[in-house]
Each structure stands twice: as structure tokens, then as C-alpha cells.
Scaffold this active site. Structure first.
Site, PDB file in Angstrom:
ATOM      1  N   HIS A 143      -5.481  -5.189   5.364  1.00 45.89           N
ATOM      2  CA  HIS A 143      -4.122  -4.674   5.196  1.00 45.89           C
ATOM      3  C   HIS A 143      -4.137  -3.440   4.308  1.00 45.89           C
ATOM      4  O   HIS A 143      -5.153  -3.114   3.684  1.00 45.89           O
ATOM      5  CB  HIS A 143      -3.198  -5.738   4.592  1.00 45.89           C
ATOM      6  CG  HIS A 143      -2.775  -6.791   5.561  1.00 45.89           C
ATOM      7  ND1 HIS A 143      -3.529  -7.911   5.815  1.00 45.89           N
ATOM      8  CD2 HIS A 143      -1.683  -6.890   6.362  1.00 45.89           C
ATOM      9  CE1 HIS A 143      -2.919  -8.669   6.720  1.00 45.89           C
ATOM     10  NE2 HIS A 143      -1.795  -8.063   7.063  1.00 45.89           N
ATOM     11  N   LYS A 147      -0.681  -4.043  -0.440  1.00 43.93           N
ATOM     12  CA  LYS A 147      -0.402  -5.469  -0.244  1.00 43.93           C
ATOM     13  C   LYS A 147      -0.912  -6.245  -1.447  1.00 43.93           C
ATOM     14  O   LYS A 147      -2.070  -6.087  -1.860  1.00 43.93           O
ATOM     15  CB  LYS A 147      -1.047  -5.985   1.039  1.00 43.93           C
ATOM     16  CG  LYS A 147      -0.674  -7.427   1.367  1.00 43.93           C
ATOM     17  CD  LYS A 147      -1.178  -7.826   2.748  1.00 43.93           C
ATOM     18  CE  LYS A 147      -0.859  -9.274   3.091  1.00 43.93           C
ATOM     19  NZ  LYS A 147       0.589  -9.539   3.105  1.00 43.93           N
TER      20      LYS A 147
END
Length: 257
Positions: A143, A147
Site C-alpha cells: 500500500h 497507510k
């Protein structure tokens, strides 16, 4: 065809903004109002509390914060409104409250609203059942650099899918998040879960089944957050006329199939 009326909670957030934009171009649904503790502006009214809502919605799409679960559950039961719960990170008590609300109204909840990810989860479950103890399982997710949580909720969802199949076959399962602190060979019960963070990666998930002389990899790549909004709308259309109960995206996929 009459449009399904949607109430968005967490209306000023990223996912709800996507959902609202996607709904504008559809003939089967419309956003009639939203709720966000921080307020906001949109083409529809945004309130700061569910108690302020006067519009009657056919379904709530919840993208708020897990701490809002008690207020949400109360609203759903009080107004007899089905819901799609996209929010993650609920405590046991919050999760229990949502489950109790689903005894009175229809509620669908998933860690990931992507149809592709949920189909992947079903495929992982089937692969784990077929391949059994002869294959080692590793889950890898990537990600964007901002994040905060690791591993992702989706990675855990995929690991849980594999574990469900292993449980049915009476195979032990242990989630392993890092191996740097120990020097030993891989255990038979392990499902390894690894996280990558960098750049602007929207979301990459792979499940590797490694056996003797062959490797099977099931993977999903998210290219835009629009796919999560599309899945949430699909779930809202599914749940709007369902009887009380707790549903998942697997139920949505089963209806499609």
C-alpha cells in the site's frame, strides 16, 4: 425503476466522496444526505449527527470511524434502515453492537468492498481446501506510504479465508508477521503475512501457495479507489430489500453468480 436513496456516514471522507461522485452518474441510486462530525459541503445536505437527519433513506453506507458504531447501530434499528458497513477497526464491543443490530435490520459488512477482492477471497478459500497441507501459504500486501496499519485488513481477510478452509480440514494455523527475530525453519501451521509500504500504491494483494516443484499465486491489483466505491454501491443495492440478518460481500457475489 425507482432510485435507491443512500445516506452516507463519514460523508466528507475519501471513500464517501468517491461514492457520491459515482452515484451521480447512475440511474439506480442517489445520495440524499450525509453525516460527518466535521461537517462539509456537497450537492446534498451534510449533518454532524445522525440525530439531525430528517431524510428517509433506503440504506446507509457507513464509512465513518469505528467509534461511531453505537450511534450507527441505534439509528439503524430506530429507523429500520439497512446498512453497508465499510468501516474497519471495530472493537469487540462495537462489533457485537453491529451484530445485534443485524438481528433487527439487514447489515452487510466487509473489510474490503471490492468485488474483485471478495472473489479472490473465495478463490483463496477453495485453493486452500484443495491444496491442503501440501502447500505453504504466504500473503503479501503493498500500500501507499501513508497507510498507518499493517498488515492491511484485506490481507487478514485473505488469511482468514485460507484459515477457514484449513480449519475445516482440521489443520492448525498460525499467523506469522515477521521472521527476523527467530532462526528456524518454517512451521507447517504458518501462514506468513508480509507488508510493503511505499509511494502511492493503491493496493496490491497476493496469496502464494508454494508446494513441491510448483507455485500457485492468486493476486489482485487496485488501480483506483473507485473500485471500492463501486463495490459499496453494489452492496447497497443488494441489501436495500433484504430481510434482517448479517451479510457479507460473499452473499453479493453469490447473487451475481
Amino acid at each position: 425503476m425507482e432510485k435507491i436513496k443512500i445516506l452516507l456516514t463519514g460523508a466528507s471522507g475519501r471513500l464517501c466522496t468517491v461514492i457520491a461522485k459515482l452515484a451521480e452518474g447512475r440511474g439506480d441510486c442517489e445520495v440524499v444526505c450525509g453525516v460527518d462530525v466535521n461537517g462539509g459541503t456537497a450537492a446534498f445536505p451534510i449533518y454532524t449527527s445522525l440525530d439531525q437527519v430528517t431524510e428517509k433513506a433506503d440504506v446507509v453506507i457507513d464509512c465513518s470511524h469505528h467509534t461511531a458504531a453505537p450511534e450507527l447501530a441505534d439509528y439503524l434499528v430506530r429507523t429500520n434502515t439497512p446498512a453497508v458497513v465499510c468501516t474497519t477497526g471495530h472493537t469487540d464491543d462495537e462489533e457485537r453492537g453491529i451484530r445485534e443490530a443485524s438481528e433487527k435490520v439487514a447489515v452487510i459488512k466487509s473489510r474490503n468492498m471490492s468485488l474483485g477482492i471478495n472473489l479472490l477471497s473465495e478463490l483463496v478459500k477453495r485453493a486452500a481446501a484443495v491444496l491442503g497441507s501440501d502447500f505453504d501459504i504466504e500473503v503479501i500486501e503493498a500500500h501507499h506510504r501513508n497507510k498507518i496499519d499493517a498488515p492491511s485488513g484485506t490481507a487478514l481477510m485473505l488469511a482468514d479465508a485460507a484459515k477457514e478452509a484449513r480449519d475445516a480440514a482440521n489443520l492448525d494455523t498460525e499467523y506469522v508477521y515477521e521472521r527476523a527475530s527467530k532462526r528456524e525453519k518454517r512451521g507447517d501451521a504458518e501462514i506468513g503475512i508480509s507488508s510493503i509500504r511505499g509511494g502511492t500504491i493503491v493496493g496490491e494483494h497476493s496469496v502464494i501457495f508454494a508446494g513441491s516443484n510448483e507455485v500457485l499465486t492468486l493476486s489482485h491489483s487496485a488501480e483506483s479507489r473507485d473500485l471500492f466505491g463501486t463495490g459499496a454501491i453494489r452492496a447497497a443495492l443488494f441489501i436495500a430489500d433484504k430481510p434482517a440478518g448479517f451479510y457479507t460481500m460473499s452473499d453479493v457475489i453469490a447473487e451475481i453468480l
